[in-house]
Design a protein around this motif. Sequence first.
Motif, PDB file in Angstrom:
ATOM      1  N   ASN A   1       0.809  -1.230   0.000  1.00 43.96           N
ATOM      2  CA  ASN A   1       0.000   0.000   0.000  1.00 43.96           C
ATOM      3  C   ASN A   1       0.841   1.278   0.000  1.00 43.96           C
ATOM      4  O   ASN A   1       0.304   2.383   0.026  1.00 43.96           O
ATOM      5  CB  ASN A   1      -0.975   0.012   1.171  1.00 43.96           C
ATOM      6  CG  ASN A   1      -0.289  -0.036   2.524  1.00 43.96           C
ATOM      7  OD1 ASN A   1       0.940  -0.173   2.614  1.00 43.96           O
ATOM      8  ND2 ASN A   1      -1.068   0.068   3.586  1.00 43.96           N
TER       9      ASN A   1
ATOM     10  N   TYR B   1       3.602   3.334 -11.039  1.00 45.21           N
ATOM     11  CA  TYR B   1       2.185   3.690 -11.186  1.00 45.21           C
ATOM     12  C   TYR B   1       1.553   2.948 -12.358  1.00 45.21           C
ATOM     13  O   TYR B   1       0.408   2.485 -12.277  1.00 45.21           O
ATOM     14  CB  TYR B   1       2.034   5.200 -11.377  1.00 45.21           C
ATOM     15  CG  TYR B   1       0.596   5.628 -11.564  1.00 45.21           C
ATOM     16  CD1 TYR B   1      -0.268   5.712 -10.467  1.00 45.21           C
ATOM     17  CD2 TYR B   1       0.096   5.926 -12.830  1.00 45.21           C
ATOM     18  CE1 TYR B   1      -1.597   6.089 -10.628  1.00 45.21           C
ATOM     19  CE2 TYR B   1      -1.223   6.306 -12.997  1.00 45.21           C
ATOM     20  CZ  TYR B   1      -2.065   6.380 -11.898  1.00 45.21           C
ATOM     21  OH  TYR B   1      -3.384   6.744 -12.063  1.00 45.21           O
TER      22      TYR B   1
ATOM     23  N   LYS C   1      -1.637   0.608 -11.951  1.00 44.08           N
ATOM     24  CA  LYS C   1      -2.874   0.857 -12.695  1.00 44.08           C
ATOM     25  C   LYS C   1      -3.295  -0.376 -13.480  1.00 44.08           C
ATOM     26  O   LYS C   1      -4.485  -0.731 -13.524  1.00 44.08           O
ATOM     27  CB  LYS C   1      -2.686   2.044 -13.630  1.00 44.08           C
ATOM     28  CG  LYS C   1      -3.988   2.513 -14.264  1.00 44.08           C
ATOM     29  CD  LYS C   1      -3.811   3.841 -14.989  1.00 44.08           C
ATOM     30  CE  LYS C   1      -5.156   4.332 -15.518  1.00 44.08           C
ATOM     31  NZ  LYS C   1      -5.021   5.653 -16.192  1.00 44.08           N
TER      32      LYS C   1
ATOM     33  N   LYS D   1      -4.768  -1.343  -8.924  1.00 40.13           N
ATOM     34  CA  LYS D   1      -4.432  -0.972  -7.547  1.00 40.13           C
ATOM     35  C   LYS D   1      -3.992   0.490  -7.412  1.00 40.13           C
ATOM     36  O   LYS D   1      -3.547   0.894  -6.343  1.00 40.13           O
ATOM     37  CB  LYS D   1      -3.320  -1.890  -7.014  1.00 40.13           C
ATOM     38  CG  LYS D   1      -3.727  -3.364  -6.921  1.00 40.13           C
ATOM     39  CD  LYS D   1      -2.580  -4.209  -6.419  1.00 40.13           C
ATOM     40  CE  LYS D   1      -3.000  -5.674  -6.293  1.00 40.13           C
ATOM     41  NZ  LYS D   1      -4.011  -5.879  -5.225  1.00 40.13           N
ATOM     42  N   ASP D   2      -4.129   1.265  -8.488  1.00 38.54           N
ATOM     43  CA  ASP D   2      -3.603   2.623  -8.463  1.00 38.54           C
ATOM     44  C   ASP D   2      -4.313   3.523  -7.455  1.00 38.54           C
ATOM     45  O   ASP D   2      -3.737   4.505  -6.987  1.00 38.54           O
ATOM     46  CB  ASP D   2      -3.673   3.249  -9.856  1.00 38.54           C
ATOM     47  CG  ASP D   2      -5.057   3.124 -10.474  1.00 38.54           C
ATOM     48  OD1 ASP D   2      -5.556   1.990 -10.607  1.00 38.54           O
ATOM     49  OD2 ASP D   2      -5.647   4.171 -10.841  1.00 38.54           O
ATOM     50  N   LYS D   3      -5.570   3.207  -7.095  1.00 33.75           N
ATOM     51  CA  LYS D   3      -6.304   4.041  -6.132  1.00 33.75           C
ATOM     52  C   LYS D   3      -5.996   3.659  -4.690  1.00 33.75           C
ATOM     53  O   LYS D   3      -6.341   4.395  -3.762  1.00 33.75           O
ATOM     54  CB  LYS D   3      -7.814   3.912  -6.361  1.00 33.75           C
ATOM     55  CG  LYS D   3      -8.278   4.232  -7.789  1.00 33.75           C
ATOM     56  CD  LYS D   3      -7.993   5.663  -8.181  1.00 33.75           C
ATOM     57  CE  LYS D   3      -8.540   5.957  -9.577  1.00 33.75           C
ATOM     58  NZ  LYS D   3      -8.172   7.322 -10.040  1.00 33.75           N
ATOM     59  N   ASP D   4      -5.351   2.505  -4.512  1.00 34.44           N
ATOM     60  CA  ASP D   4      -5.155   1.964  -3.165  1.00 34.44           C
ATOM     61  C   ASP D   4      -3.728   2.085  -2.655  1.00 34.44           C
ATOM     62  O   ASP D   4      -3.450   1.726  -1.517  1.00 34.44           O
ATOM     63  CB  ASP D   4      -5.549   0.478  -3.143  1.00 34.44           C
ATOM     64  CG  ASP D   4      -6.956   0.250  -3.660  1.00 34.44           C
ATOM     65  OD1 ASP D   4      -7.853   1.031  -3.283  1.00 34.44           O
ATOM     66  OD2 ASP D   4      -7.152  -0.698  -4.449  1.00 34.44           O
TER      67      ASP D   4
ATOM     68  N   SER E   1      -1.580  15.106 -11.161  1.00 36.94           N
ATOM     69  CA  SER E   1      -2.601  14.163 -11.642  1.00 36.94           C
ATOM     70  C   SER E   1      -2.978  13.122 -10.592  1.00 36.94           C
ATOM     71  O   SER E   1      -3.994  12.444 -10.728  1.00 36.94           O
ATOM     72  CB  SER E   1      -2.094  13.438 -12.896  1.00 36.94           C
ATOM     73  OG  SER E   1      -1.087  12.493 -12.555  1.00 36.94           O
ATOM     74  N   GLY E   2      -2.132  12.978  -9.572  1.00 30.84           N
ATOM     75  CA  GLY E   2      -2.406  12.001  -8.531  1.00 30.84           C
ATOM     76  C   GLY E   2      -1.643  10.695  -8.691  1.00 30.84           C
ATOM     77  O   GLY E   2      -1.743   9.812  -7.836  1.00 30.84           O
ATOM     78  N   ALA E   3      -0.865  10.553  -9.770  1.00 32.68           N
ATOM     79  CA  ALA E   3      -0.079   9.331  -9.951  1.00 32.68           C
ATOM     80  C   ALA E   3       0.982   9.202  -8.852  1.00 32.68           C
ATOM     81  O   ALA E   3       1.275   8.104  -8.374  1.00 32.68           O
ATOM     82  CB  ALA E   3       0.583   9.335 -11.327  1.00 32.68           C
TER      83      ALA E   3
ATOM     84  N   GLY F   1       1.950  10.781  -5.022  1.00 31.01           N
ATOM     85  CA  GLY F   1       1.347  11.544  -3.931  1.00 31.01           C
ATOM     86  C   GLY F   1       2.153  12.769  -3.558  1.00 31.01           C
ATOM     87  O   GLY F   1       1.598  13.845  -3.286  1.00 31.01           O
TER      88      GLY F   1
ATOM     89  N   LYS G   1      -1.781  17.581  -1.790  1.00 31.01           N
ATOM     90  CA  LYS G   1      -2.546  17.047  -0.658  1.00 31.01           C
ATOM     91  C   LYS G   1      -1.688  17.175   0.592  1.00 31.01           C
ATOM     92  O   LYS G   1      -1.132  16.193   1.077  1.00 31.01           O
ATOM     93  CB  LYS G   1      -2.937  15.594  -0.908  1.00 31.01           C
ATOM     94  CG  LYS G   1      -3.858  15.411  -2.112  1.00 31.01           C
ATOM     95  CD  LYS G   1      -4.182  13.944  -2.342  1.00 31.01           C
ATOM     96  CE  LYS G   1      -5.103  13.763  -3.545  1.00 31.01           C
ATOM     97  NZ  LYS G   1      -5.378  12.327  -3.814  1.00 31.01           N
TER      98      LYS G   1
END
Length: 330
Positions: free
Chosen positions: A221, A235, A239, A243-246, A264-266, A268, A310
């Motif tokens: 994770n 990434y 993807k 699992k790219d969102k987790d 883009s969020g790839a 953090g 973020k």
Amino acid sequence: MTAKHCFALALIASTTGLAAAAEPVIGLITKTEINPFFVKMKEGAQQAAKLRGAKLLTAAGKSDGDNAGQVTAIENMVSAGARAILITPSDSKAIVPAIRRAREQGVLVIALDSPAEPASATDALFATDNFKAGLLIGQYAKAALAGKPARIATLDLFPGHPVGIARHNGFLAGYGIAGVSPKTVGLAKHGDVVCMADSFGDQGKGQTAMENCLQKNPDINLVYAINEPAAAGAYKALKAAGKDKDVLVVSVDGGCAGVRDVRSGAIGATSQQYPLKMAALAVDAGVAYAKTGKKASGYVDTGVTLVTDKPMAGVDSRDTAFGLSACWGK
């Protein structure tokens, strides 16, 4: 031709010769010519040399790890009258004899980005604090996981490289792994790190490494990547596996492509370093040595900033608007 004309021509020739002699010759040797980090470094050196009235010689290895190419570049620059040579060592140990020979001939040698081994082999080091760069993304990752157990994959550089070791260990220290410090020898290990793989800082190799890690440990994770190309590869693998969102990916570099991946969020968060500043300061030091004989010495920290959209409480950072204003590459 009259005596007056002869004197005038002699004066012009003399003045031209003095001007040429007064022009300090500075050499810059990078690992490669195509990596955007080194392209930006060369740009910074060119700007500083022009500003300081210096002649800049440049060279690079054919690929990362081309020590022979760097040795040849040092020898050629010494023969061309370089008073200072700035180098990003491809092989931090193998380059030392060539550096020593240059210094024995009165040439100031400054390592850029990563040290020689030993660090005392060069007169000075102008570089990012790579342990701190890792520390910042480790602190960020700890805050972002908010107490959830970590199952970490580290996509490292390659065995024994001091930059790779410093970033890896800084990340673990920032994450809160006890007993890890800048003095830790080799890559630190911990039970939370379920996969360690070498990426060589390459996107394709980073993707393969991540795929292999996921096969062994599908519950990963958190991913630490040595640089943004390796992070981009990770990434892509995540993807493809859905699992790219987790999974949180953190990295180091601050190139423009990497900062866009943060936006883009790839990725953090990334720790941004400043190759243009690194080279410009080193050229200034080289010119000062050529003109006054004053040698730069020790370590000069050229700065690092955590970039993320973020932010986490208690972790200093800047957003991607700042990151894009200070990035390098395309």
